[in-house]
Write a protein that holds these residues in place. Sequence first.
Motif, PDB file in Angstrom:
ATOM      1  N   UNK A  40       6.007  46.260  82.475  1.00  0.00           N
ATOM      2  CA  UNK A  40       7.045  45.793  81.954  1.00  0.00           C
ATOM      3  C   UNK A  40       7.803  46.503  81.193  1.00  0.00           C
ATOM      4  N   UNK A  41       9.169  46.308  81.171  1.00  0.00           N
ATOM      5  CA  UNK A  41      10.130  47.024  80.494  1.00  0.00           C
ATOM      6  C   UNK A  41      10.621  46.264  79.267  1.00  0.00           C
ATOM      7  N   UNK A  42      10.645  47.000  78.288  1.00  0.00           N
ATOM      8  CA  UNK A  42      11.347  46.350  77.013  1.00  0.00           C
ATOM      9  C   UNK A  42      12.745  46.192  77.087  1.00  0.00           C
ATOM     10  N   UNK A  43      13.218  45.040  76.249  1.00  0.00           N
ATOM     11  CA  UNK A  43      14.526  44.786  76.224  1.00  0.00           C
ATOM     12  C   UNK A  43      15.352  45.974  75.954  1.00  0.00           C
ATOM     13  N   UNK A  64      11.345  41.835  83.063  1.00  0.00           N
ATOM     14  CA  UNK A  64      11.952  43.094  83.474  1.00  0.00           C
ATOM     15  C   UNK A  64      10.770  43.895  83.919  1.00  0.00           C
ATOM     16  N   UNK A  65      10.760  44.534  85.011  1.00  0.00           N
ATOM     17  CA  UNK A  65       9.717  45.325  85.286  1.00  0.00           C
ATOM     18  C   UNK A  65      10.333  46.566  85.937  1.00  0.00           C
ATOM     19  N   UNK A  66       9.362  47.728  85.986  1.00  0.00           N
ATOM     20  CA  UNK A  66       9.488  48.873  86.752  1.00  0.00           C
ATOM     21  C   UNK A  66       8.504  49.269  87.746  1.00  0.00           C
ATOM     22  N   UNK A  67       8.427  49.995  88.505  1.00  0.00           N
ATOM     23  CA  UNK A  67       7.315  50.095  89.381  1.00  0.00           C
ATOM     24  C   UNK A  67       6.851  51.268  89.669  1.00  0.00           C
ATOM     25  N   UNK A 121       9.173  53.662  75.792  1.00  0.00           N
ATOM     26  CA  UNK A 121       9.442  52.460  74.964  1.00  0.00           C
ATOM     27  C   UNK A 121       9.494  52.792  73.583  1.00  0.00           C
ATOM     28  N   UNK A 122       8.603  53.851  73.062  1.00  0.00           N
ATOM     29  CA  UNK A 122       8.490  54.476  71.629  1.00  0.00           C
ATOM     30  C   UNK A 122       9.578  55.427  71.299  1.00  0.00           C
ATOM     31  N   UNK A 123      10.470  55.449  72.519  1.00  0.00           N
ATOM     32  CA  UNK A 123      11.599  56.402  72.321  1.00  0.00           C
ATOM     33  C   UNK A 123      11.114  57.846  71.790  1.00  0.00           C
ATOM     34  N   UNK A 124      10.120  58.301  72.589  1.00  0.00           N
ATOM     35  CA  UNK A 124       9.839  59.767  72.203  1.00  0.00           C
ATOM     36  C   UNK A 124      10.641  60.917  72.791  1.00  0.00           C
ATOM     37  N   UNK A 125      11.251  60.487  73.806  1.00  0.00           N
ATOM     38  CA  UNK A 125      12.212  61.254  74.179  1.00  0.00           C
ATOM     39  C   UNK A 125      13.190  60.284  75.022  1.00  0.00           C
ATOM     40  N   UNK A 126      14.368  61.229  75.376  1.00  0.00           N
ATOM     41  CA  UNK A 126      15.247  60.256  76.130  1.00  0.00           C
ATOM     42  C   UNK A 126      15.569  60.755  77.472  1.00  0.00           C
ATOM     43  N   UNK A 127      14.892  60.051  78.500  1.00  0.00           N
ATOM     44  CA  UNK A 127      14.776  60.398  79.742  1.00  0.00           C
ATOM     45  C   UNK A 127      16.113  60.361  80.443  1.00  0.00           C
ATOM     46  N   UNK A 128      16.986  59.625  79.688  1.00  0.00           N
ATOM     47  CA  UNK A 128      18.323  59.478  80.542  1.00  0.00           C
ATOM     48  C   UNK A 128      19.163  60.548  80.512  1.00  0.00           C
ATOM     49  N   UNK A 129      18.857  61.616  79.735  1.00  0.00           N
ATOM     50  CA  UNK A 129      19.712  62.926  80.035  1.00  0.00           C
ATOM     51  C   UNK A 129      19.596  63.576  81.226  1.00  0.00           C
ATOM     52  N   UNK A 130      18.528  63.041  82.230  1.00  0.00           N
ATOM     53  CA  UNK A 130      18.457  63.503  83.695  1.00  0.00           C
ATOM     54  C   UNK A 130      19.309  62.709  84.665  1.00  0.00           C
TER      55      UNK A 130
END
Lengths: 382, 382, 382, 382
Positions: free
Chosen positions: C165-168, C104-107, C335-344
């Motif tokens: 690479x994107x972690x599971x 799994x990858x992001x670009x 990946x270390x979950x320092x912040x939750x980007x999904x709030x945007x």
Amino acid sequence: MDGETQTGTNDYIVPEMMRAWVLGDPEELSFVEKPTPVPGAAEVLVRIDAIAVCATDLEIISNGPPALIEGGQPFNKNFTPGHEYMGTVVRLGAGVDEFEPGDRVTVEIHAGCGRCERCREGMYTACLNYGMNYGEKDKGHRANGFTTDGGFAEYAVNNINTLIKVPDEMSDEEATLVVTAGTAMYGLDVMGGLIAGEGVVVIGPGPIGLMGVAVAKALGAQPVILTGTRDGRLQKGLELGADHVVNVRNEDAVAAIDRITGGKGVQYVLECSGAPNAVNEAMRMVNRGGRICLAAFPSEPAPVDIAHVVRNNIYLFGIRGEGKSATHRAAAFMAQRRFDATVIHTHTFPLDEVPTALKYARERIEDAIKVVVKMTPDTTGS
Amino acid sequence: MDGETQTGTNDYIVPEMMRAWVLGDPEELSFVEKPTPVPGAAEVLVRIDAIAVCATDLEIISNGPPALIEGGQPFNKNFTPGHEYMGTVVRLGAGVDEFEPGDRVTVEIHAGCGRCERCREGMYTACLNYGMNYGEKDKGHRANGFTTDGGFAEYAVNNINTLIKVPDEMSDEEATLVVTAGTAMYGLDVMGGLIAGEGVVVIGPGPIGLMGVAVAKALGAQPVILTGTRDGRLQKGLELGADHVVNVRNEDAVAAIDRITGGKGVQYVLECSGAPNAVNEAMRMVNRGGRICLAAFPSEPAPVDIAHVVRNNIYLFGIRGEGKSATHRAAAFMAQRRFDATVIHTHTFPLDEVPTALKYARERIEDAIKVVVKMTPDTTGS
Amino acid sequence: MDGETQTGTNDYIVPEMMRAWVLGDPEELSFVEKPTPVPGAAEVLVRIDAIAVCATDLEIISNGPPALIEGGQPFNKNFTPGHEYMGTVVRLGAGVDEFEPGDRVTVEIHAGCGRCERCREGMYTACLNYGMNYGEKDKGHRANGFTTDGGFAEYAVNNINTLIKVPDEMSDEEATLVVTAGTAMYGLDVMGGLIAGEGVVVIGPGPIGLMGVAVAKALGAQPVILTGTRDGRLQKGLELGADHVVNVRNEDAVAAIDRITGGKGVQYVLECSGAPNAVNEAMRMVNRGGRICLAAFPSEPAPVDIAHVVRNNIYLFGIRGEGKSATHRAAAFMAQRRFDATVIHTHTFPLDEVPTALKYARERIEDAIKVVVKMTPDTTGS
Amino acid sequence: MDGETQTGTNDYIVPEMMRAWVLGDPEELSFVEKPTPVPGAAEVLVRIDAIAVCATDLEIISNGPPALIEGGQPFNKNFTPGHEYMGTVVRLGAGVDEFEPGDRVTVEIHAGCGRCERCREGMYTACLNYGMNYGEKDKGHRANGFTTDGGFAEYAVNNINTLIKVPDEMSDEEATLVVTAGTAMYGLDVMGGLIAGEGVVVIGPGPIGLMGVAVAKALGAQPVILTGTRDGRLQKGLELGADHVVNVRNEDAVAAIDRITGGKGVQYVLECSGAPNAVNEAMRMVNRGGRICLAAFPSEPAPVDIAHVVRNNIYLFGIRGEGKSATHRAAAFMAQRRFDATVIHTHTFPLDEVPTALKYARERIEDAIKVVVKMTPDTTGS
């Protein structure tokens, strides 16, 4: 089609076969005919006009390329060594418009893979895919004369990243010295580069050391001090701009720096000797917070006074090669005639006498410093 | 007038005489009364509330301050050692409005002279006038607990450059650890500082090494690997955020890094062990172009594989102390509770038991890591 | 042969034809079948699993790619826009072993040419051959979704330099946001990057601004202040770690920073609003010697108080994109979950509803911030 | 004791009273007797031998010191302006052994406070305590001729940080130009400093611009291009090493750079004109990723094409003064006679004719560039 006729000024005859020196087993160099290589995308074909002998060539011919990953690389058979060459662009690969046939060029060695962490940050001489240029694993790294075919030949293919244009006024012989000056400049750059008015010691008056003197002076360093063991070489340093030279057979090197700088020491040392105690001497030549570039090394591990490094906030920079486009900057100084690099050029031989050229360089016959192999019209066939 | 009455919230009683530990001949510490010092321009008087013991304190008490210029400094008699302290501002020197009486502060060690080349470029921990703080030759350099009076006392004078405000939520004990974390952060800074997602190995789980683990993780490094010989210390590393720990009694350190990183190695090593072979191991843990910070050193020169440094374009950064305002950055992380520095705080003693505190630290009694001397109300007299 | 059978876990079915949105004249998007692209050397084929809409997509669809060299580029017809995508590696080009099918990858967007001065120094997002990727003049530059085919499609080819690479544990939707966070991190990096404990103002709570808040806080900045005009967006800033938010409809932005910082101002401003007066406000938010990163811009030239810049030794850094491998560092924090980007992330649509997704993003329907297009099993055909 | 007898070579007679020009209300300069100042710790007394007139002097005399914090500073009455001076050390303050009486010195302007964030990182010209040198609030900042007494006088006190030794071979007049060259060098430094072989445009052939040409060339830049409106000044640029000059009355400046560089543009622009459109022109002279140093500014905000800055990854560096010890580097180049700064020295007057000197500078009488006030033996009384 190639090799037939020359229809225009820059329409070069390129023969299908060329003459080249090829390395077999250690020390076994043969002068053979082999196919003239064809440039690919982002590459050009260079007709070699001159090439200088570097101490590393001698090492490669005897022992193989430097084992960058210890134990990782076998002796590199069946390739053409030689990396300090210059010549004329005669063919362009796909997509190349940065150069034209007829351009005189000199080369640097490293074309990084462009895809590893180091290349992505611009440190292409420390490419993590160094030597990965074989078959399935070809990552695009090229180090001509180290891991890919070099310049003891009539032609070579070069990635355009490795080319610097040579002005008309610069002789072929001088142009072969650009990469040596570029290595010295890289050493000064990694230490910070803003050295006008700062003291610089160069340890070891080999070609890189002597070019280090010249480049440091061109950048305004003051004083520039050269240390070594042979008066002839030190004299060359004076010609290239050294403010002081120290023959360490006559005076302790650290004491001499202390004397010359009135006890202050210098800010920078460029270590080009590889002497076992050079690092310890360098750290006593610099003042607290000083910086040392290591461009040479002893063959065996040597005792280093690590405590002195830590207590005095000293930085040590190992360098290999001529990164950060330093060769372009060195070439600019040479094109502007800030120093006369040709004072280190001592001998010239034709292509078919490469073994003699290597012998002169290896044994320092007649005080040889830089030995250049120069193609002659009938050698190059053009 | 001083020492009589407290007329306002932040109007502190400062006695004319204070109790302090004073170093005579090597190992001779006396608990004496001496005049409370008076802050000058750009200085404040700090009432010391707590102080941690550093391995360097033990060295200073036994052998004198580190001989920054070899042979240059005599044993420093009649001064008060101790440099990892925190406390409360109780008096302001002339021109100080950056702090107010009542401010809780922790300290860093070095106040540079402000007039040498290094201080002018911001490298104040490498001040060229280090130790020049006596009489006629006073250049303004201060290194409390090293060359000027430190913190095993009731009060100390500090240049405002050496102070960091401590938030209410941080305990006295934790605040003494800020300078240790600051040293670790400085080590990461000099290597470049942008380490999120990069591999970092910390060699040696002493206080600086353990704080190095915590700071590297706070900055997002991945993986953070700690190597050492004692499982208890390595366990502390895991608590502070290490992704992997390696007991080098059980596994070769270089092989372990190779295993953990899948053969890639790491970009950065923070060497905090001072083991004679640590530099050679570090250079095989980093990949080509990697960087190593040396924050510890063996007592004797040790063999170093200089060839490997040069061939692999490795940079080595010796550091001393906590430059570039790194202590402020470390304090910010601690104030934000990014890691719990108190896991390295193991023992506490009152001021009159400094010799016992030193003994615990020196002999690692009960697995002591950080031993803190804490003033009690009746000790401080406030 | 492709697209027939899946014989192993990571042996992906790749159809010869795929569905893709293609831009014709301005605003004319068609959902068509076209050949699935084939990866070349140093490239992989990515099956797109999700893609976010960026404001620049809307600009490209309406007006063509940003005119990096004014007047130099025609409207780019017949290509597939979209650049914030993630997916699964399904085919490897020649020489690729950095990735495997199934990864799994992001670009990130920019693959530099690797041969210009900027690429050679690591500034690949400022590639001098930007857009040179056509026919004879192909210099190797790729900016998927800008000058080469992007991600509003089932498949895309990517240079390996553009993959992370994107972690599971990270969802597809979150992974589409990595490049936005990477752009914000690049902005902080170019200003120096060592920001723990330093004040940072982010102007403009768009996606880059909000990620700027999150990354600045992850790096330890204090205080992190977000300014904007809409309370809903500012609330998101608080969720992402802002210490203070300022609604500039209620309070003058410069006055607010002055108030919050006690008159000291901040060291850094990340300007993400493009408001005509934002540069002038930014220069009054920073203290002397402060640094401003410009990540957005007004459409017309705006008056700038150059005198204030000069008198106060202010540096202004224009950035485009996500250079210096900043995306990797941002991905590490995520990946270390320092912040939750999904709030945007506010809305999701399937691939065949790209026009609706674009409409939501353009018109900010239902307070849309990040609109994601998510492939569904029957959409991707796997 | 002072001022009585001269008992040794370097035992200077220092009178208790000296003559000095003192500024009252705007434009009101009086030639008065006032007490000769006494150097404190880290200071020396300089007997002024020559001083050049700077455009900023004219501004200070008319309008007061540049309002670094807008609205923050009243017109600075009752002080002595003038900051580009040189002279002879005649008295040492406490703790000074870096200089000796008799040393010829030239000065830079800024002595930072040494205690703010900027000074701690070496950016002393951006000292956050600029101008804080009055009474209770004295933070130690000094900017002679700006906020503290300057050089239109017989003597001045200087912090040793502001002094550079002058070699015997350099005339008094030339030595007054060092700080101007230092400002130009600082501008090149902040843009990166490694400019050999790189294109540099200097906009504006005032003293800083002309010195910028000289320093850029000394560092090996190629081509160095100077733009301006007056042929006489451009001619001086050629004498100082410019490869090309462009009279923008005859040719559009951007088009000229395009022509000269074959469409490539340059890497660096040093903007010294303060013309309202200069920033927009500069950003079209540099290529993508280029850097611009702003050393001058228009009096009013001017429209700036911010979009072009962002889209092209351009960095803009505002500078004030001569930071990072650049003056020392410039002095080293001048001592090595890399360029002849005296080509910009056009007129000389004695101390009692300061108003005439100012008039020549202000009105550019007889094409005045640098007007120098030179003390004569009977003026200085030595």
